[in-house]
Design a protein around this motif. Structure first.
Motif: not given
Length: 372
Positions: A47-70
């Motif tokens: 949980x501790x590790x994945x909480x860090x991962x979650x917070x890191x992802x929250x700072x990324x622009x999700x639109x980059x993942x959807x439009x460029x990497x999906x």
């Protein structure tokens, strides 16, 4: 980055911390004094590790993942599923995992996120216009159907059904035509009705169509008392949840759980531990937390100006809703028993990773929507 973290939904983060505490507490109760003793410590670390991962992802622009990497991510997910098919680990008759040494990785979990991202990208391109059958519905169905069929062959009916729910939820919000929706509904109803008729009228033929383990689960679902040996798990789960009554039998005092009558009580069957030891009140609190989590995600959808963000969150909501319902329903005799984890509560690295990544994407939508 600090500004984006300030825009995160504090209620969602609080609920996730509550899930971490509940999960660790219940896993400790289920595994204390058994060969799995100590899993609660691993759960805290994950949980501790994945909480860090979650917070890191929250700072990324999700639109980059959807439009460029999906597309790349989806392709990678399919490759991983094929690797499982040919070189995966087989546990209890199912080939679902890749042995990474430090952990057993289940690619079907990540595949759910990759499908959501690619569906969100394609739906966004329609810009809210009604979906066309050949140009939109068929490609979307193919994208969902490929991992669905591969995972169904592992066999993993529980996870494969999640893909169908994601598909239906995202199509609905993606403006599917009513005629197409009704056609799909009646088609599914006809298949289910036909299978039930065949089961009742020509059991011999029905038993040749479905696989033996699927037949066993269908039989124990329709009549749990027909074969006590095959329905042992289901019957004990129902008894344990019922024994909890209003306030439960107390922490580490669940008779059926503590005496080993509930298989995988730290993983897929963890709801039974909550039901027996914390009763209706404990179950109600858990469901209330799930309700508030989904409610907060719906609020983000309603305020998000970007279509891809809306579709992404609806996909996550569909995924969680089906998993929560399916896990609880199969342990209370409402659905056939399948292998599916209770989100954020069941022990499992792949499941927790997928859930926390999903929440990271949801929080990213909120943070970047408010940023403009």
């Amino acid at each position: 980055m600090i500004d984006r973290l300030k825009r995160l939904d504090s209620v969602i983060i609080f609920i996730l911390l509550c899930f971490a505490a509940i999960s660790t507490l219940v896993i400790y109760s289920a595994t204390s004094g058994t060969k799995y003793d100590g899993l609660h410590i691993h759960n805290i670390v994950m949980f501790a590790v994945m909480l860090i991962v979650m917070l890191g992802l929250s700072c990324m622009d999700y639109r980059f993942l959807v439009r460029r990497l999906s597309v790349i991510l989806y392709g990678s997910g399919i490759v991983l599923l094929f690797i499982v098919m040919f070189k995966g680990m087989t546990i209890n008759g199912s080939k679902r995992w890749i042995d990474l040494g430090v952990m057993q990785f289940q690619p079907s979990e990540l595949a759910k996120i990759f499908v959501i991202l690619l569906l969100a990208r394609i739906l966004e391109q329609r810009n809210g216009e009604p979906l066309r059958f050949f140009r939109d519905l068929l490609p979307l169905g193919l994208i969902t159907g490929v991992p669905f069929l591969i995972i169904l062959e592992q066999p993993d009916l529980g996870t494969s059904i999640v893909f169908i729910c994601i598909f239906i939820g995202m199509l609905w919000i993606g403006n599917v035509r009513m005629t197409h929706a009704l056609s799909g509904f009646f088609g599914i109803a006809a298949i289910i009705g036909g299978m039930y008729w065949l089961y009742s009228a020509n059991f011999g033929l029905f038993s040749k169509i479905v696989k033996p383990h699927q037949l066993s689960r269908i039989q124990t679902f329709l009549d749990p008392t027909s074969d006590p040996d095959k329905s042992w798990h289901v019957l004990n789960s129902i008894r344990a949840v019922g024994a909890g009554q209003m306030f439960g039998e107390g922490f580490k005092h669940g008779q059926l759980v503590q005496k080993g009558y509930i298989p995988y009580d730290y993983a897929d069957s963890i709801y039974v531990v909550i039901g027996e030891e914390f009763g209706f009140i404990g179950s109600a609190v858990l469901l209330l937390l799930y309700f508030v989590l989904i409610y907060r995600m719906i609020k983000i959808v309603l305020t998000c100006p970007d279509l891809s963000g809306r579709y992404l969150i609806v996909g996550v909501i569909s995924m969680f809703t089906l998993q929560i319902f399916e896990n609880i329903a199969m342990h209370t005799g409402m659905m056939p028993l399948t292998g599916i984890a209770l989100p954020f509560i069941s022990y499992g690295g792949s499941s927790l990773m997928t859930n926390m990544i999903s929440m990271g994407l949801v929080l990213s939508v909120k943070a970047h929507s408010e940023a403009g």
